[in-house]
Design an enzyme around this catalytic site. Structure first.
Site, PDB file in Angstrom:
ATOM      1  N   ASP A  28      26.707  31.917  18.921  1.00  0.00           N
ATOM      2  CA  ASP A  28      25.640  32.033  17.932  1.00  0.00           C
ATOM      3  C   ASP A  28      26.014  31.201  16.701  1.00  0.00           C
ATOM      4  O   ASP A  28      27.160  31.203  16.256  1.00  0.00           O
ATOM      5  CB  ASP A  28      25.435  33.503  17.538  1.00  0.00           C
ATOM      6  CG  ASP A  28      24.108  33.739  16.831  1.00  0.00           C
ATOM      7  OD1 ASP A  28      23.238  34.386  17.436  1.00  0.00           O
ATOM      8  OD2 ASP A  28      23.948  33.271  15.684  1.00  0.00           O
ATOM      9  N   ILE A  29      25.020  30.526  16.140  1.00  0.00           N
ATOM     10  CA  ILE A  29      25.277  29.650  14.992  1.00  0.00           C
ATOM     11  C   ILE A  29      25.591  30.455  13.730  1.00  0.00           C
ATOM     12  O   ILE A  29      26.188  29.935  12.788  1.00  0.00           O
ATOM     13  CB  ILE A  29      24.053  28.721  14.773  1.00  0.00           C
ATOM     14  CG1 ILE A  29      24.454  27.459  14.012  1.00  0.00           C
ATOM     15  CG2 ILE A  29      22.907  29.448  14.075  1.00  0.00           C
ATOM     16  CD1 ILE A  29      23.382  26.374  14.011  1.00  0.00           C
ATOM     17  N   ASN A  85      17.062  41.891  21.065  1.00  0.00           N
ATOM     18  CA  ASN A  85      16.050  42.202  20.054  1.00  0.00           C
ATOM     19  C   ASN A  85      14.669  41.874  20.609  1.00  0.00           C
ATOM     20  O   ASN A  85      14.473  40.831  21.231  1.00  0.00           O
ATOM     21  CB  ASN A  85      16.325  41.393  18.779  1.00  0.00           C
ATOM     22  CG  ASN A  85      17.650  41.776  18.126  1.00  0.00           C
ATOM     23  OD1 ASN A  85      18.042  42.945  18.177  1.00  0.00           O
ATOM     24  ND2 ASN A  85      18.329  40.818  17.531  1.00  0.00           N
ATOM     25  N   GLY A  91      13.858  42.602  15.296  1.00  0.00           N
ATOM     26  CA  GLY A  91      14.631  41.507  14.708  1.00  0.00           C
ATOM     27  C   GLY A  91      14.622  40.233  15.521  1.00  0.00           C
ATOM     28  O   GLY A  91      15.428  39.328  15.278  1.00  0.00           O
ATOM     29  N   HIS A  98      17.054  36.504  24.999  1.00  0.00           N
ATOM     30  CA  HIS A  98      18.482  36.246  24.866  1.00  0.00           C
ATOM     31  C   HIS A  98      19.210  37.556  24.626  1.00  0.00           C
ATOM     32  O   HIS A  98      18.715  38.453  23.947  1.00  0.00           O
ATOM     33  CB  HIS A  98      18.780  35.251  23.739  1.00  0.00           C
ATOM     34  CG  HIS A  98      18.081  35.572  22.463  1.00  0.00           C
ATOM     35  ND1 HIS A  98      16.748  35.297  22.260  1.00  0.00           N
ATOM     36  CD2 HIS A  98      18.519  36.161  21.323  1.00  0.00           C
ATOM     37  CE1 HIS A  98      16.395  35.695  21.054  1.00  0.00           C
ATOM     38  NE2 HIS A  98      17.455  36.241  20.462  1.00  0.00           N
ATOM     39  N   HIS A 100      22.552  39.158  23.046  1.00  0.00           N
ATOM     40  CA  HIS A 100      23.692  38.938  22.160  1.00  0.00           C
ATOM     41  C   HIS A 100      24.892  39.677  22.746  1.00  0.00           C
ATOM     42  O   HIS A 100      24.793  40.877  23.049  1.00  0.00           O
ATOM     43  CB  HIS A 100      23.433  39.523  20.772  1.00  0.00           C
ATOM     44  CG  HIS A 100      22.276  38.927  20.028  1.00  0.00           C
ATOM     45  ND1 HIS A 100      22.427  38.066  18.965  1.00  0.00           N
ATOM     46  CD2 HIS A 100      20.937  39.082  20.185  1.00  0.00           C
ATOM     47  CE1 HIS A 100      21.234  37.736  18.499  1.00  0.00           C
ATOM     48  NE2 HIS A 100      20.308  38.338  19.213  1.00  0.00           N
TER      49      HIS A 100
HETATM   50  P1  AMP Z   1      17.266  37.030  17.540  1.00  0.00           P
HETATM   51  O1  AMP Z   1      17.211  37.251  16.056  1.00  0.00           O
HETATM   52  O2  AMP Z   1      17.641  38.228  18.343  1.00  0.00           O
HETATM   53  O3  AMP Z   1      15.990  36.365  18.043  1.00  0.00           O
HETATM   54  O4  AMP Z   1      18.453  36.035  17.778  1.00  0.00           O
HETATM   55  C1  AMP Z   1      18.357  34.660  17.588  1.00  0.00           C
HETATM   56  C2  AMP Z   1      19.744  34.179  17.334  1.00  0.00           C
HETATM   57  O5  AMP Z   1      19.766  32.768  17.504  1.00  0.00           O
HETATM   58  C3  AMP Z   1      20.253  34.456  15.917  1.00  0.00           C
HETATM   59  O6  AMP Z   1      21.406  35.292  15.976  1.00  0.00           O
HETATM   60  C4  AMP Z   1      20.564  33.059  15.372  1.00  0.00           C
HETATM   61  O7  AMP Z   1      21.713  33.042  14.554  1.00  0.00           O
HETATM   62  C5  AMP Z   1      20.746  32.252  16.654  1.00  0.00           C
HETATM   63  N1  AMP Z   1      20.514  30.827  16.523  1.00  0.00           N
HETATM   64  C6  AMP Z   1      19.492  30.222  15.870  1.00  0.00           C
HETATM   65  N2  AMP Z   1      19.604  28.891  16.007  1.00  0.00           N
HETATM   66  C7  AMP Z   1      20.725  28.649  16.743  1.00  0.00           C
HETATM   67  C8  AMP Z   1      21.373  27.482  17.219  1.00  0.00           C
HETATM   68  N3  AMP Z   1      20.904  26.260  16.965  1.00  0.00           N
HETATM   69  N4  AMP Z   1      22.498  27.625  17.946  1.00  0.00           N
HETATM   70  C9  AMP Z   1      22.999  28.851  18.210  1.00  0.00           C
HETATM   71  N5  AMP Z   1      22.428  29.992  17.809  1.00  0.00           N
HETATM   72  C10 AMP Z   1      21.300  29.901  17.079  1.00  0.00           C
END
Ligand code: AMP
Length: 112
Positions: A28-29, A85, A91, A98, A100
């Protein structure tokens, strides 16, 4: 394309830790724990609320990948949490299902 499809297509860089024909996992970024990896189906399923009976194979495969990924990430013994989520109250920010995988420290319960 969803953000995560662009990662799958290597249009956006990501630190990929696992990939096969059905799923991909990358860091995760914006990590919320020392280990924070996203495990996603390559097939775009927007969210849990929209899974179809035909998704059973890919979803089963995704879950079977978790213990292998946990071993690879070094959290199999110490433990970890899986989070999916769904929708605004859940969230969800990226409309591509996806999971986590969080670990590397004791995680509080209940989540915020
Ligand atoms: P959610 O909030 O459950 O939809 O999770 C989306 C996740 O994607 C968040 O934890 C973000 O930090 C992650 N995210 C967004 N952009 C990127 C990216 N380019 N590379 C890796 N993770 C990302």
């Amino acid at each position: 394309m969803t953000l995560f499809e662009r990662i799958i297509a290597r249009q956006i860089p990501a630190e990929i830790v696992y990939e096969d024909d059905q799923v991909i996992a990358f860091h995760d970024i914006s990590p919320k724990a020392p280990i924070h990896v996203l495990l996603i189906p390559k097939k775009v399923i927007p969210r849990m609320g929209e899974v179809q009976p035909s998704d059973v194979g890919v979803l089963g495969h995704l879950l079977l990948t978790v213990p292998l990924l946990a071993l690879k990430l070094g959290v199999a013994e110490t433990g970890y949490r899986l989070v999916i989520n769904n929708g605004s109250d859940g969230g969800e920010t990226v409309p591509h299902l996806h999971c986590h995988l969080l670990g590397g420290r004791p995680l509080g319960w209940p989540p915020g």
